[in-house]
Design an enzyme around this catalytic site. Sequence first.
Site, PDB file in Angstrom:
ATOM      1  N   ASP A   1       0.836  -1.206   0.000  1.00  0.00           N
ATOM      2  CA  ASP A   1       0.000   0.000   0.000  1.00  0.00           C
ATOM      3  C   ASP A   1       0.872   1.258   0.000  1.00  0.00           C
ATOM      4  OD1 ASP A   1      -2.195  -1.619   0.105  1.00  0.00           O
ATOM      5  OD2 ASP A   1      -2.498  -1.387   2.271  1.00  0.00           O
TER       6      ASP A   1
HETATM    7  N1  URA Z   1      -1.712  -5.770   3.961  1.00  0.00           N
HETATM    8  C1  URA Z   1      -2.096  -4.473   3.960  1.00  0.00           C
HETATM    9  O1  URA Z   1      -3.127  -4.121   4.530  1.00  0.00           O
HETATM   10  N2  URA Z   1      -1.305  -3.591   3.303  1.00  0.00           N
HETATM   11  C2  URA Z   1      -0.158  -3.916   2.680  1.00  0.00           C
HETATM   12  O2  URA Z   1       0.525  -3.060   2.122  1.00  0.00           O
HETATM   13  C3  URA Z   1       0.229  -5.281   2.697  1.00  0.00           C
HETATM   14  C4  URA Z   1      -0.579  -6.191   3.343  1.00  0.00           C
END
Ligand code: URA
Length: 239
Positions: A106
């Site tokens: 993310d």
């Molecule tokens: N889970 C999440 O919520 N975000 C990420 O970036 C990776 C796994």
Amino acid sequence: MPAKSARLDRFISSKMAISQKAVRPILAQGRVAVDGCVCRDRQQIINTFSRITLDGQILQANTPLYLMMNKPKGVVSATRDDQHQTVIDLLDHPERSKLHLVGRLDFNSTGLLLLTNDSGWSQQLMKPDQKVSKRYRVTVNSPLDQQTVDAFAAGMYFAYEDATTRPAGLNIINDYEAEVTLTEGRYHQIKRMFARCNNKVLSLHRIAIGNLLLDPSLSAGQSRELSAAEVTDITDQVI
Ligand code: URA
């Protein structure tokens, strides 16, 4: 993990924009070489990284490239974005435009991200049945408890994708920090799993994919090539 393969006559036909029938005499005359050896077999299987020449002229000469990056916060895991800097923008490698991402993090997540031009390798790693583990260091807003550990281990149903998560490992380090191990990669998965347990993720940092650990010498935004052993030994199956 093999690179994507194709038949030699089909490759030449598509590359030269000629029919497969027209490729036959070219091959029969010994004008095509694969990895330095003359090849007359139209059914020869080649891959993205086979060096192909016709009359000595290069038709294909790709070198496989595998990079790990320590992704910083505030950068998009994508090859292109109209608004934000992407992880590709952070690279100064001459082949960067040919790379794709092996999974994503993310916008505000940090840590280990893999990039490659070898789609055979990335597809193999991302295959759901491979169950390659991903390990994250997570900081949360409220104290962690055994109920959350149990909920992660049991799996959680999400109506959004009409699926139940695979058993996930939650190893509590202290009240607010834990290591989470997943063998899948659903949309915002860790954030949604903690939200289900009435907790909020404050920071999320990926420290490992399979057997491959994020190189601690890489500061945020830096990357390096993987060694041959790292490329081949990455796959694990933990849970
Ligand atoms: N889970 C999440 O919520 N975000 C990420 O970036 C990776 C796994």
